[in-house]
Design an enzyme around this catalytic site. Structure first.
Site, PDB file in Angstrom:
ATOM      1  CE  LYS A  76      -4.453   0.843   0.137  1.00 17.62           C
ATOM      2  NZ  LYS A  76      -5.561  -0.023  -0.309  1.00 17.62           N
ATOM      3  CG  ASP A 112      -7.437   3.011  -0.755  1.00 20.64           C
ATOM      4  OD1 ASP A 112      -7.880   1.854  -0.710  1.00 20.64           O
ATOM      5  OD2 ASP A 112      -7.531   3.787   0.218  1.00 20.64           O
TER       6      ASP A 112
HETATM    7  P1  NDP Z   1     -13.153   7.434  -2.638  1.00 19.41           P
HETATM    8  O1  NDP Z   1     -12.077   8.440  -2.441  1.00 19.41           O
HETATM    9  O2  NDP Z   1     -13.717   7.256  -3.993  1.00 19.41           O
HETATM   10  O3  NDP Z   1     -14.349   7.683  -1.625  1.00 19.41           O
HETATM   11  C1  NDP Z   1     -14.125   7.729  -0.259  1.00 19.41           C
HETATM   12  C2  NDP Z   1     -15.414   8.099   0.446  1.00 19.41           C
HETATM   13  O4  NDP Z   1     -15.230   7.977   1.848  1.00 19.41           O
HETATM   14  C3  NDP Z   1     -15.828   9.542   0.204  1.00 19.41           C
HETATM   15  O5  NDP Z   1     -17.214   9.613   0.272  1.00 19.41           O
HETATM   16  C4  NDP Z   1     -15.173  10.277   1.360  1.00 19.41           C
HETATM   17  O6  NDP Z   1     -15.809  11.503   1.696  1.00 19.41           O
HETATM   18  C5  NDP Z   1     -15.352   9.264   2.466  1.00 19.41           C
HETATM   19  N1  NDP Z   1     -14.273   9.406   3.456  1.00 19.41           N
HETATM   20  C6  NDP Z   1     -12.951   9.249   3.241  1.00 19.41           C
HETATM   21  N2  NDP Z   1     -12.251   9.464   4.359  1.00 19.41           N
HETATM   22  C7  NDP Z   1     -13.154   9.784   5.286  1.00 19.41           C
HETATM   23  C8  NDP Z   1     -13.051  10.101   6.649  1.00 19.41           C
HETATM   24  N3  NDP Z   1     -11.866  10.136   7.287  1.00 19.41           N
HETATM   25  N4  NDP Z   1     -14.210  10.366   7.322  1.00 19.41           N
HETATM   26  C9  NDP Z   1     -15.416  10.317   6.694  1.00 19.41           C
HETATM   27  N5  NDP Z   1     -15.569  10.015   5.388  1.00 19.41           N
HETATM   28  C10 NDP Z   1     -14.456   9.743   4.712  1.00 19.41           C
HETATM   29  O7  NDP Z   1     -12.518   6.052  -2.111  1.00 19.41           O
HETATM   30  P2  NDP Z   1     -13.011   4.567  -2.380  1.00 19.41           P
HETATM   31  O8  NDP Z   1     -14.473   4.533  -2.578  1.00 19.41           O
HETATM   32  O9  NDP Z   1     -12.117   3.989  -3.407  1.00 19.41           O
HETATM   33  O10 NDP Z   1     -12.633   3.864  -0.995  1.00 19.41           O
HETATM   34  C11 NDP Z   1     -13.564   3.702   0.062  1.00 19.41           C
HETATM   35  C12 NDP Z   1     -13.088   2.596   0.975  1.00 19.41           C
HETATM   36  O11 NDP Z   1     -13.000   1.374   0.230  1.00 19.41           O
HETATM   37  C13 NDP Z   1     -11.705   2.780   1.595  1.00 19.41           C
HETATM   38  O12 NDP Z   1     -11.672   2.181   2.871  1.00 19.41           O
HETATM   39  C14 NDP Z   1     -10.801   1.983   0.661  1.00 19.41           C
HETATM   40  O13 NDP Z   1      -9.610   1.583   1.285  1.00 19.41           O
HETATM   41  C15 NDP Z   1     -11.702   0.799   0.365  1.00 19.41           C
HETATM   42  N6  NDP Z   1     -11.403   0.032  -0.836  1.00 19.41           N
HETATM   43  C16 NDP Z   1     -11.327   0.620  -2.052  1.00 19.41           C
HETATM   44  C17 NDP Z   1     -11.079  -0.142  -3.171  1.00 19.41           C
HETATM   45  C18 NDP Z   1     -11.084   0.435  -4.546  1.00 19.41           C
HETATM   46  O14 NDP Z   1     -10.981  -0.345  -5.505  1.00 19.41           O
HETATM   47  N7  NDP Z   1     -11.206   1.734  -4.724  1.00 19.41           N
HETATM   48  C19 NDP Z   1     -10.817  -1.594  -3.081  1.00 19.41           C
HETATM   49  C20 NDP Z   1     -11.005  -2.135  -1.746  1.00 19.41           C
HETATM   50  C21 NDP Z   1     -11.271  -1.329  -0.681  1.00 19.41           C
HETATM   51  P3  NDP Z   1     -15.289  12.897   1.043  1.00 19.41           P
HETATM   52  O15 NDP Z   1     -15.659  12.828  -0.401  1.00 19.41           O
HETATM   53  O16 NDP Z   1     -16.014  13.947   1.805  1.00 19.41           O
HETATM   54  O17 NDP Z   1     -13.812  12.918   1.268  1.00 19.41           O
HETATM   55  O1  2IT Z   2      -7.826  -1.868  -0.797  1.00 18.03           O
HETATM   56  C1  2IT Z   2      -7.776  -2.329  -1.955  1.00 18.03           C
HETATM   57  O2  2IT Z   2      -7.878  -3.541  -2.181  1.00 18.03           O
HETATM   58  C2  2IT Z   2      -7.608  -1.388  -3.065  1.00 18.03           C
HETATM   59  N1  2IT Z   2      -7.581  -0.176  -2.840  1.00 18.03           N
HETATM   60  C3  2IT Z   2      -7.433  -1.900  -4.461  1.00 18.03           C
HETATM   61  C4  2IT Z   2      -6.022  -2.348  -4.700  1.00 18.03           C
HETATM   62  C5  2IT Z   2      -5.701  -2.725  -6.121  1.00 18.03           C
HETATM   63  O3  2IT Z   2      -4.520  -2.984  -6.347  1.00 18.03           O
HETATM   64  O4  2IT Z   2      -6.582  -2.773  -6.975  1.00 18.03           O
END
Ligand code: NDP
Ligand code: 2IT
Length: 455
Positions: free
Chosen positions: A135, A175
């Site tokens: 990461k 992420d």
């Molecule tokens: P995005 O940046 O697209 O969205 C994140 C969302 O979470 C936004 O709505 C953001 O609000 C909110 N958020 C982030 N930090 C905080 C915080 N500290 N307090 C409150 N709200 C918060 O990210 P993703 O959708 O990609 O990721 C969301 C989660 O999923 C994370 O935990 C990530 O690690 C996990 N994940 C993502 C993957 C991927 O493929 N993208 C794969 C597996 C897991 P705001 O817009 O106001 O900042």
């Molecule tokens: O937390 C996760 O699994 C991710 N943000 C996606 C990682 C990836 O390499 O697609």
């Protein structure tokens, strides 16, 4: 030995192990939390499997292969320089090249990325694909920055990062705070410096090597996993009221798939608060959310302008609203013990973690005691990295699969992850998905480490 004595013995082992981890990684509470959750499943397992114990395999797995940390200097639109921290935690490459996303958020510390890298090792193992875990990211805050500022930051970040990654070495992705726009700038800079066009990043645009379904994969996968869990009780998503948190990539595609499978999503959230739309979020309403978060890039209160029947709760999370199924998809530690108790009290029967570690240790214990269907992030959100793995495959073969082909593979992988959780987590009439995911993820990496001998 009585059960109580044997449990006490494990508690002592777990506490001693955690003391060592905390001593080695002071001031990293999220990392301690992630290791503790895994240790509670793995230490009893290792105690009854002496080959892992003798070779100190679990201890090795809690120390990253290496941590890279550097300075990133970039200029804003006024020509003022800013200094940020850049990181890559290459946690473990026992079963494949390092793989895992970049997070750009002001809260990012080394401890955050160690927790995410540690989780990623086990998650990637569960996907059944040959992927190690890593990461990275930065404390850079993209919020309120122009496209040009984000581009200059990404270019500065990649100017150092490029020497540490590679298509067969370490393949980052997105992420929090890193989506299609950022991956485009990062990939462009890598290509420019390294003078090669390879699958060094995933989550790329389809025009330049991205995979269809990768943007959807984490959210879709989390709902497919929920579908598998409900099927164990001869139930389905059809007609269920669903609580979703987050409004980013994972949350948006979670909502889309819930709607497609006949569920009724009623909430979403961001860092400003949450929206409750009791009428249900439809496809049309979802496109308004996408516009607010992906195009306008503002807070979700804007939704009320289009749908005045909905309510906005500033600074709150959606867990006190009654719902059948919960899909936490924002960030870590967004479900406290109290939130978990409210969910259970209001009849919530299933939690599928789209985010990484959204539930506190206390919250997990509440769900476990209530014996509801609880899928930890390393199982439920593994669809994202799994399709990243398939993006790497397509890049190596220099061809692209269709949407339907990739979606079918995603469903197959989520079902395989579910089967592994059941295999190692089944205990009289209850499936402990936390234990199942931890042990199944551990074994593959542990056996590879044993094969390599002591190094
Ligand atoms: P995005 O940046 O697209 O969205 C994140 C969302 O979470 C936004 O709505 C953001 O609000 C909110 N958020 C982030 N930090 C905080 C915080 N500290 N307090 C409150 N709200 C918060 O990210 P993703 O959708 O990609 O990721 C969301 C989660 O999923 C994370 O935990 C990530 O690690 C996990 N994940 C993502 C993957 C991927 O493929 N993208 C794969 C597996 C897991 P705001 O817009 O106001 O900042
Ligand atoms: O937390 C996760 O699994 C991710 N943000 C996606 C990682 C990836 O390499 O697609």
């Amino acid at each position: 030995m009585s059960t109580t004595t044997s449990e006490t013995r494990f508690t002592t082992h777990i506490n001693d192990f955690m003391d060592m981890v905390k001593h080695r990684s002071p001031g990293e509470p999220e990392f301690h939390q992630a290791v503790q959750e895994v240790a509670e499943s793995i230490i009893p397992f290792v105690e009854s499997n002496p080959k892992y114990k003798a070779a100190k395999i679990f201890e090795r797995m809690t120390v990253p292969d290496r941590v890279i940390m550097f300075r990133v200097v970039w200029e804003d639109d006024q020509g003022i320089p800013h200094v940020n921290l850049g990181y890559r935690v290459q946690f473990n490459n026992a079963i494949g090249p390092y793989k895992g996303g970049f997070r750009f958020h002001p809260s990012v510390t080394l401890g955050t990325l160690k927790f995410l890298g540690f989780e990623q090792v086990l998650k990637n193992s569960l996907t059944t694909l040959p992927l190690g875990g890593a990461k990275g990211g930065s404390d850079f805050d993209p919020k309120g920055r122009s496209d040009n500022e984000v581009m200059r930051f990404c270019q500065a970040f990649m100017t150092e990062m490029y020497r540490h990654i590679g298509a067969d070495v370490d393949v980052p992705a997105g992420d929090i705070g890193v989506g299609a726009r950022e991956i485009g700038y990062l990939f462009g800079q890598y290509k420019r410096i390294a003078n090669e066009f390879t699958g060094v990043l995933t989550g790329k645009g389809v025009q330049y090597g991205g995979s269809l379904i990768r943007p959807e994969a984490t959210g879709y996968g989390s709902v497919y996993f929920a579908k598998e869990m409900l099927a164990t009780q001869n139930d389905s998503i059809q007609g269920k009221t669903c609580l979703v948190s987050g409004a980013g990539n994972v949350a948006q595609y979670t909502i889309e798939k819930i709607i497609e499978l006949g569920g009724r999503p009623v909430t979403f959230s961001d860092s400003t608060g949450f929206i409750h739309d009791a009428d249900g979020i439809t496809r049309e309403k979802l496109s308004v959310i996408s516009d607010i978060k992906n195009v306008k890039r503002v807070g979700i209160a804007d939704y009320i302008k289009s749908f005045p029947n909905a309510s906005f709760y500033p600074g709150e999370r959606p867990w006190r609203i009654p719902g059948d199924l919960a899909f936490p998809s924002a960030t870590q530690n967004e479900i406290s013990g109290d939130d978990a108790r409210h969910l259970v009290m209001n009849g919530c029967r299933l939690v599928s973690e789209g985010a990484n570690m959204p539930t506190t240790l206390e919250g997990i214990e509440v769900f476990r005691q209530a014996k509801i269907l609880f899928a930890p992030g390393k199982a439920a959100n593994a669809g994202g990295v799994a399709i990243s793995g398939l993006e790497m495959t397509q890049n190596s073969m220099r061809l692209s699969w269709t949407r339907d082909e990739v979606d079918a593979k995603l469903q197959e992988i989520m079902a395989r992850i579910h089967t592994q959780c059941v295999e190692y987590g089944q205990e009289d009439g209850f499936i402990d998905y936390v234990k199942g995911a931890n042990i199944a993820g551990f074994i593959k990496v542990a056996d590879a480490l044993l094969a390599y001998g002591t190094l």
